[in-house]
Design an enzyme around this catalytic site. Structure first.
Site, PDB file in Angstrom:
ATOM      1  N   CYS A  64      11.208 -14.530  -0.338  1.00  0.00           N
ATOM      2  CA  CYS A  64      10.426 -15.150  -1.420  1.00  0.00           C
ATOM      3  C   CYS A  64      11.337 -15.884  -2.401  1.00  0.00           C
ATOM      4  O   CYS A  64      10.845 -16.630  -3.248  1.00  0.00           O
ATOM      5  CB  CYS A  64       9.503 -14.152  -2.110  1.00  0.00           C
ATOM      6  SG  CYS A  64      10.243 -12.626  -2.553  1.00  0.00           S
ATOM      7  N   CYS A  99       0.875  -1.164   0.000  1.00  0.00           N
ATOM      8  CA  CYS A  99       0.000   0.000   0.000  1.00  0.00           C
ATOM      9  C   CYS A  99       0.914   1.216   0.000  1.00  0.00           C
ATOM     10  O   CYS A  99       2.130   1.075  -0.013  1.00  0.00           O
ATOM     11  CB  CYS A  99      -0.863   0.041   1.252  1.00  0.00           C
ATOM     12  SG  CYS A  99      -1.950  -1.387   1.446  1.00  0.00           S
TER      13      CYS A  99
HETATM   14  S1  SF4 Z   1       9.213 -12.199   1.271  1.00  0.00           S
HETATM   15 FE1  SF4 Z   1       9.793 -11.219  -0.678  1.00  0.00          FE
HETATM   16  S2  SF4 Z   1       8.176  -9.723  -1.132  1.00  0.00           S
HETATM   17 FE2  SF4 Z   1       8.017 -10.285   1.052  1.00  0.00          FE
HETATM   18  S3  SF4 Z   1       9.220  -8.774   2.196  1.00  0.00           S
HETATM   19 FE3  SF4 Z   1      10.604 -10.479   1.782  1.00  0.00          FE
HETATM   20  S4  SF4 Z   1      11.576  -9.981  -0.216  1.00  0.00           S
HETATM   21 FE4  SF4 Z   1       9.782  -8.655   0.028  1.00  0.00          FE
END
Ligand code: SF4
Length: 478
Positions: free
Chosen positions: A454, A2
């Site tokens: 991720c 956001c």
């Molecule tokens: S999991 Fe991926 S998208 Fe989520 S905060 Fe960490 S790097 Fe960013």
């Protein structure tokens, strides 16, 4: 994802916040809103579904004039189109005074804290939204435990798990605070700071991204630091408190995809990082022979600079071979595959008579499900491209995000189901190469300060912390 904006003690604060929100509209297009403190001290708020230009129209702003304001643009997620969950939240407590709050991020232990406030302390929630939870937890410490507001924010900051960059309007003061890991971006600027150790509170502005400052004539001062609480009070210089900072974990995806290229984010110039990502991809691509027929094309817009960096590194032509319709939103966040497919067709169109006989290096920022990119590759081949070599400006996405980005479940992420050659085949690409995760260490100034969960599932909080979060609707997201 956001976006938030704030303005302290400036004429027409409501219009300035509206303009910053307009500049960061890419961070959320589902809904928006603002809360304004009028000259008589009353807090007025307005929230609506839709874009800033439609919801916060000049006619509406004329009814909401004041010198301090906060605002929010919300990121659209499945099943979350609900006016109650839009921000800012005005919290009119029976126990105490009126506050307004907005936040960007995602709270992992939302369910646990909300249950405690409801069951043990009789709190009533009007929404399922993280920002309301943050506001009520601060109110709990301030009103029931009689803590000063700064201490109530500090306790809240360290009780919450997850990402939050937040603005709180309380009486004639404005507070800005951020989670101790600094997951989401948050910057502070000023419209007339002339130098000196003490920065006057009056004229301070906040934004999720620095690209929001130019439009209101502000210069960027610095980031709101992870774990910091900034207090703005009329007639006083900016006060800041920082206690208990934790290991930094800035979201690397902000640099890859979310933030605007003209923003300064986590101490990095976003366009510069994307150019370097392109150069890093090019440096590993010597097995793709050069030739007059080889061109580099971005999937616009987030890949433009990556493609440019790639083309420059290999001295290849960079062409805008795909045209993007800017009136279509970000497609990967659409709730159904049918809608995403329709979105791709509406969004992209290849240049006519351009592709026959060409070998194309098609550059995209990331692959989530792979279905949109497959449609684009097929679009180029149908248009006559001889070969399409896909280059991705990030490592394979294998883990969902729990910190404010609505990536799909593990099962939906194509890199969890297929090997790289299989993904290439699925895309109908002639070759596929991702950015090597190790290349970030040569691209970023402080690579150890980033979250890469991720790509490597190295989450800040252990997976069991997400248990309740996985079972709740998306409506709790920012
Ligand atoms: S999991 Fe991926 S998208 Fe989520 S905060 Fe960490 S790097 Fe960013």
């Amino acid at each position: 994802m956001c976006g938030i904006a704030g303005v302290f003690k400036l004429e027409n604060a409501e219009s300035l916040v509206q303009q910053i929100l307009f500049a960061i509209q890419h961070r959320g297009q589902e809904s928006c809103g603002l809360a304004v403190r009028a000259r008589d001290g009353a807090v007025h708020s307005h929230r609506g579904m839709g874009l800033v230009k439609n919801v916060l129209s000049p006619e509406l702003l004329a009814q909401f004039q004041g010198d301090t304001a906060i605002g929010h643009v919300r990121y659209p997620t499945a099943g979350s189109s609900n006016l109650l969950n839009t921000q800012p939240h005005a919290i009119d407590l029976a126990e105490g005074p009126h506050i307004a709050i907005c936040s960007n991020g995602d709270i992992i232990n939302y369910g646990e804290i909300r249950a405690r406030l409801e069951k043990e302390h009789g709190f009533t929630f009007k929404s399922d939204n993280d920002a309301e939870l943050i506001g009520r937890l601060i109110a709990f410490y301030h009103v029931i435990h009689k803590e000063p507001v700064e201490e109530a924010i500090f306790k809240t900051q360290h009780e919450l798990k997850g990402a939050f960059s937040s603005l709180l309007m309380y009486r004639d003061k404005l507070y800005a605070f951020r989670d101790p890991h600094g997951l989401r971006p948050f910057v502070m600027g000023h419209v007339d700071y002339q130098g000196g150790a003490q920065i006057p509170s009056q004229g301070t502005v906040f934004s999720s991204e620095s690209c929001g400052f130019g439009i209101v004539g502000a210069q960027m001062l610095r980031e709101v630091e992870p774990g910091e609480i900034i207090k703005l009070e009329p007639g006083a210089p900016i006060e800041t408190v920082r206690r208990g900072e934790k290991e930094r974990r800035h979201c690397v995806f902000e640099l890859i995809y979310f933030s605007r290229p003209d923003s300064l984010c986590f101490g990095e110039l976003v366009y510069d990082v994307r150019n370097k990502i392109g150069a890093a991809l090019a440096s590993r691509d010597h097995d793709l022979p050069l030739g007059d027929d080889l061109v580099v094309i971005p999937v616009p817009d987030s890949s433009n600079f990556v493609a440019h960096g790639y083309a420059r590194a290999r001295n290849l032509p960079y062409e805008m071979g795909l045209l993007r319709n800017h009136y279509v939103g970000r497609t990967f966040i659409q709730p159904s595959q049918k809608k995403r497919d329709e979105g791709v067709k509406q969004k992209f169109n290849p240049l006519p008579a351009y592709f026959p006989g060409k070998r194309v290096v098609l550059v995209d920022d990331s692959i989530v499900r792979g279905t949109s990119l497959r449609k684009i590759v097929r679009m180029l081949k149908t248009s006559g491209a001889k070969e399409v070599h896909v280059r991705i400006g990030s490592p394979p996405v294998i883990g969902p995000c729990y910190y404010g980005i609505d990536t799909p479940t593990e099962e939906e992420l194509v890199a969890n189901r297929m090997s790289v050659p299989d993904i290439a085949e699925f895309l109908s690409a002639d070759s596929l190469r991702y950015l090597d995760i190790g290349d970030f260490s040569s691209i970023l100034k402080f690579p150890e300060t980033f979250c890469y969960a991720c790509f490597n599932k190295d989450y800040i909080y252990p997976p069991q912390d997400f248990g309740h979060k996985l079972n709740v609707p998306d409506t709790q997201r920012c």
